[in-house]
Write an enzyme that holds these catalytic residues in place. Structure first.
Site, mmCIF file in Angstrom:
data_model
loop_
_atom_site.group_PDB
_atom_site.id
_atom_site.type_symbol
_atom_site.label_atom_id
_atom_site.label_comp_id
_atom_site.label_asym_id
_atom_site.label_seq_id
_atom_site.Cartn_x
_atom_site.Cartn_y
_atom_site.Cartn_z
ATOM 1 N N CYS A 2 0.823 -1.209 0.000
ATOM 2 C CA CYS A 2 0.000 0.000 0.000
ATOM 3 C C CYS A 2 0.858 1.260 0.000
ATOM 4 O O CYS A 2 1.987 1.255 0.478
ATOM 5 C CB CYS A 2 -0.864 0.043 1.253
ATOM 6 S SG CYS A 2 -1.809 -1.436 1.528
ATOM 7 N N ARG A 28 4.843 0.433 -6.268
ATOM 8 C CA ARG A 28 4.833 -0.455 -5.101
ATOM 9 C C ARG A 28 3.849 -1.610 -5.288
ATOM 10 O O ARG A 28 3.872 -2.557 -4.515
ATOM 11 C CB ARG A 28 4.431 0.343 -3.852
ATOM 12 C CG ARG A 28 5.446 1.405 -3.486
ATOM 13 C CD ARG A 28 4.849 2.411 -2.536
ATOM 14 N NE ARG A 28 4.653 1.853 -1.214
ATOM 15 C CZ ARG A 28 5.471 2.016 -0.186
ATOM 16 N NH1 ARG A 28 6.560 2.728 -0.348
ATOM 17 N NH2 ARG A 28 5.209 1.489 0.984
ATOM 18 N N TRP A 76 -3.006 -2.559 -1.475
ATOM 19 C CA TRP A 76 -2.578 -3.887 -1.904
ATOM 20 C C TRP A 76 -3.265 -4.834 -0.931
ATOM 21 O O TRP A 76 -2.937 -4.848 0.256
ATOM 22 C CB TRP A 76 -1.054 -3.968 -1.801
ATOM 23 C CG TRP A 76 -0.409 -5.193 -2.351
ATOM 24 C CD1 TRP A 76 -0.082 -5.428 -3.655
ATOM 25 C CD2 TRP A 76 0.051 -6.332 -1.615
ATOM 26 N NE1 TRP A 76 0.538 -6.646 -3.768
ATOM 27 C CE2 TRP A 76 0.631 -7.226 -2.544
ATOM 28 C CE3 TRP A 76 0.025 -6.697 -0.271
ATOM 29 C CZ2 TRP A 76 1.185 -8.441 -2.171
ATOM 30 C CZ3 TRP A 76 0.576 -7.912 0.102
ATOM 31 C CH2 TRP A 76 1.150 -8.767 -0.842
ATOM 32 N N ASN A 102 -1.448 1.665 6.059
ATOM 33 C CA ASN A 102 -0.637 0.560 5.528
ATOM 34 C C ASN A 102 -0.299 -0.364 6.689
ATOM 35 O O ASN A 102 -0.066 0.107 7.803
ATOM 36 C CB ASN A 102 0.707 1.063 4.979
ATOM 37 C CG ASN A 102 0.539 1.955 3.779
ATOM 38 O OD1 ASN A 102 -0.552 2.071 3.240
ATOM 39 N ND2 ASN A 102 1.625 2.577 3.368
ATOM 40 N N GLY A 103 -0.194 -1.666 6.411
ATOM 41 C CA GLY A 103 0.193 -2.601 7.469
ATOM 42 C C GLY A 103 -0.967 -3.521 7.799
ATOM 43 O O GLY A 103 -1.957 -3.598 7.056
ATOM 44 N N GLU A 497 9.563 -13.037 -12.511
ATOM 45 C CA GLU A 497 8.819 -11.903 -11.934
ATOM 46 C C GLU A 497 8.039 -11.113 -12.967
ATOM 47 O O GLU A 497 6.919 -10.706 -12.710
ATOM 48 C CB GLU A 497 9.807 -10.908 -11.301
ATOM 49 C CG GLU A 497 10.253 -11.229 -9.922
ATOM 50 C CD GLU A 497 11.193 -10.143 -9.419
ATOM 51 O OE1 GLU A 497 12.201 -9.845 -10.077
ATOM 52 O OE2 GLU A 497 10.904 -9.589 -8.361
ATOM 53 N N HIS A 513 21.977 -33.738 -11.286
ATOM 54 C CA HIS A 513 21.388 -34.372 -10.099
ATOM 55 C C HIS A 513 19.871 -34.196 -10.049
ATOM 56 O O HIS A 513 19.274 -34.335 -8.985
ATOM 57 C CB HIS A 513 22.045 -33.804 -8.836
ATOM 58 C CG HIS A 513 23.512 -34.067 -8.809
ATOM 59 N ND1 HIS A 513 24.054 -35.231 -8.316
ATOM 60 C CD2 HIS A 513 24.544 -33.329 -9.284
ATOM 61 C CE1 HIS A 513 25.372 -35.188 -8.461
ATOM 62 N NE2 HIS A 513 25.693 -34.043 -9.053
#
Ligand code: F6R
Length: 617
Positions: A2, A28, A76, A102-103, A497, A513
């Protein structure tokens, strides 16, 4: 993650500036955007799912009055799907308080139940709406004092937050608070502003105050009064940021990522050249580094921790250290360290690497080390970030603001800083002579002009040919050895990405391997085969891929016809000493992932689900 932008001015309309600031935070990553003002004693909010352009369109049709105060947010999603009703800003059920946040408020469910029992109604699934209602419920108790209501609400809240709040009663002040989520305050002329990142405010000011954890502040057009958690006033010096607004803009490039890839030769110069001490064959760091020879000799090892691309830098930090200083290095994923057994710190120095200086996992690892009595050196690109402020020792990279979500120039700056660090430790411990130090400095100085060939027309053409191979596949492998194993991992991360093509980076010796089972005509391999100790082994790996009909994109030194004849496409790089090969080889891999993603029509600068600064664990 955010983004927050808010401003309070004397008069006029701050809305355009706040929306402009919000756009600089688009990098962001977000899924909805919104804005609030207070006008004639009423809070007005507009919020929309999707890009800021959708919000702007809404504002065009359904405008808000000019306002000297505004709060804006890009969300977000954490609690609740990306829908208009979950977008910020959020108000309490009586429209007294408005908040952007935010958070994550970890105990929001309990708080919500209590508030519902007291008659509060909710229209979103978010923790932020709970916070707005909690603050509003305490406003009366504090006689309408928003700051006091926020402080007392925050005592009941567990979790991380950066927030800005306003009340319908007051159109010329806002309250901000932070705990474990970044927030800066900007001091402009006739205006005070706040944002989760400095670039958002560069159009308004370059003078900043950084809030510490647990602090709150009251912002008016001419003042910012900071308070500690006990409500005691705090005085704080203003920091001047020398980033220009232009540095945070695209400057004619189609994408920030491309601009940032091309800035890397300058990053080398800015991060290294002023620090080279040719007379001594050594490096001189600023006083904030704070580790003299004696201290550097006391450590028996260095431990590097980081996340994502910065973790790949950490892998190279260890290799540079062992090569130049003959000192053992450990590398740990910061998020894994947090849950590892709590061993004694001993005499290690922990190096935390973070472009943003705000990555939650890395910051928690730093604090965990410090709580066990260990010392932390932070390598970071953002002055004033939490890592810069809380680490015991600091080494800044000078990359300028990195806006593209996929890290490129910040990685390059980190490698440069880690090279310098290893050299410094080697000189301090006297395992590198002055002559050896001088040779390493000279290698670095000579690198810059050599990088030019990576941006030539021929290089671009080679990247396009290699992209023809990768753009059509679902999955591929990146291989490298020694210094180029982390570069293989970084090349694979960049590709996945931004193009969403599955890619894995492996040490080439591992191929037999397991991963070799994947190889057929539809599964290409990107092989880094530049000169060095493992060159012949890499050539053998390429032969093994070809023997199974796998296509090969090679990174090879200019003029290497042996590799070029084996590969289906070759990205030629300038010849450099092996220890500098990572700084050279990563560039065509960044260009390759950019070309592939762009060709596939992906959102290069803001890839889906990703955020520039991951401020939650
Ligand atoms: C990848 C990328 C991320 C970051 C990671 C750590 O392109 O950018 O993997 O490297 O989230 O971020 P910082 O360096 O800010 O701690």
């Amino acid at each position: 993650m955010c983004g927050i932008v808010a401003a309070v001015g004397v008069d006029g309309n701050v809305l355009p500036a706040v929306i402009h600031g919000l756009k600089t935070l688009e990098y962001r990553g977000y899924d909805s955007a919104g804005v609030a003002i207070v006008s004639d004693g009423a809070i007005q909010v507009r919020r929309r799912t999707g890009k800021i352009a959708v919000l702007e369109e809404d504002l065009g049709q359904n405008g808000l009055p000019a306002s000297p105060m505004a709060l804006a947010h890009t969300r977000w999603a954490t609690h609740g799907a990306p829908e208009d009703r979950n977008a910020h800003p959020h108000r309490d059920h009586l429209d007294k308080v408005v908040i952007v946040h935010n958070g994550i408020i970890e105990n929001y469910a309990e708080l919500r139940t209590d508030l519902q029992d007291a008659g509060h109604e909710f229209t979103s699934d978010t923790d932020t709406e709970v916070l707005a209602n909690l603050v509003a419920s305490l406003l009366e108790e504090h006689e309408g004092d928003l700051h006091a209501a926020i402080q007392s609400s925050l005592q009941r809240v567990h979790g991380a937050y950066a927030l800005v709040a306003a009340s319908s009663e007051c159109a010329n002040s806002i309250v901000v608070a932070r705990h474990d989520s970044p927030l800066v305050v900007g001091i402009g002329e006739e205006l005070t502003c706040a944002a989760s990142d400095m670039p958002a405010l560069l159009g308004l000011t370059r003078d900043f105050l950084v809030l510490e954890n647990g602090e709150t502040a009251v912002l008016t057009p001419h003042s910012c009064q900071i308070f500690d958690p006990n409500n005691q006033p705090v005085s704080r010096d203003i920091q001047h940021c020398d980033w220009t607004p232009e540095q945070a803009e695209k400057g004619g490039y189609p994408h920030f990522m491309l601009k940032e890839i091309e800035e890397q030769p300058d990053v080398l110069a800015r991060t290294a050249f002023d620090r080279l001490h040719d007379a001594e064959g050594d490096v001189v760091f600023e006083s904030e580094f704070g580790l003299e020879d004696q201290a550097l000799c006391r450590f028996s090892r260095l431990r590097f921790m980081a996340m994502g691309t910065s973790f790949h830098s950490a892998l190279l930090g260890k290799q540079f250290l062992e090569e130049f200083a003959q000192l053992p290095g450990d590398v740990l994923n910061a998020s894994e360290f947090l849950y590892s057994p709590k061993l004694k710190e001993g005499d290690a120095l922990t190096v935390i690497i973070s472009q943003s200086g705000e990555t939650a996992d890395s910051l928690r690892a730093m604090r965990e080390v410090q709580s066990r009595g260990g010392k932390v050196l932070g390598i970071c690109n953002v002055r004033g970030s939490t890592l810069d402020r809380e680490a015991d020792h600091v080494l800044l990279t000078h990359c300028g603001p990195e806006v593209g979500v996929a890290s490129t120039k910040a990685f390059f700056g980190q490698l440069t800083a880690l090279y310098l660090l290893a050299l410094r430790v080697g000189r301090a411990r006297k395992v590198l002579s002055k002559e050896q130090g001088l040779a390493l400095l000279s290698d670095l100085r000579h690198l810059r002009p050599k990088l030019d060939s990576l941006f030539s027309d021929e290089a671009e053409e080679a990247v396009r040919t290699a992209a023809d191979i990768l753009a059509t596949v679902d999955s591929c492998l990146f291989l490298g050895r020694g210094f180029n194993h982390p570069i293989a991992m970084e090349g694979a991360l960049k590709l996945k990405e931004i193009s969403y093509i599955h890619a894995e980076g492996y040490p080439a010796g591992e191929m037999k391997h397991g991963p070799i089972a994947l190889i057929d005509e539809s599964f290409p391999v990107v092989a880094i085969a530049t000169p060095g100790k493992t060159y012949e082994k890499m050539v053998s790996n390429i032969e093994e891929v070809r023997a199974r009909s796998g296509k090969v994109v090679a990174v090879a030194a200019e003029g290497d016809q042996k590799v070029a004849q084996l590969a289906d496409a070759t990205l030629f790089v300038p010849k450099v000493p092996e220890h500098l090969s990572p700084l050279v080889n990563v560039i065509p891999l960044q260009q390759l992932s950019y070309e592939v993603a762009n060709r596939l029509g992906k959102d290069v600068d803001q890839p889906r689900n990703l955020a520039k600064s991951v401020t939650v664990e």
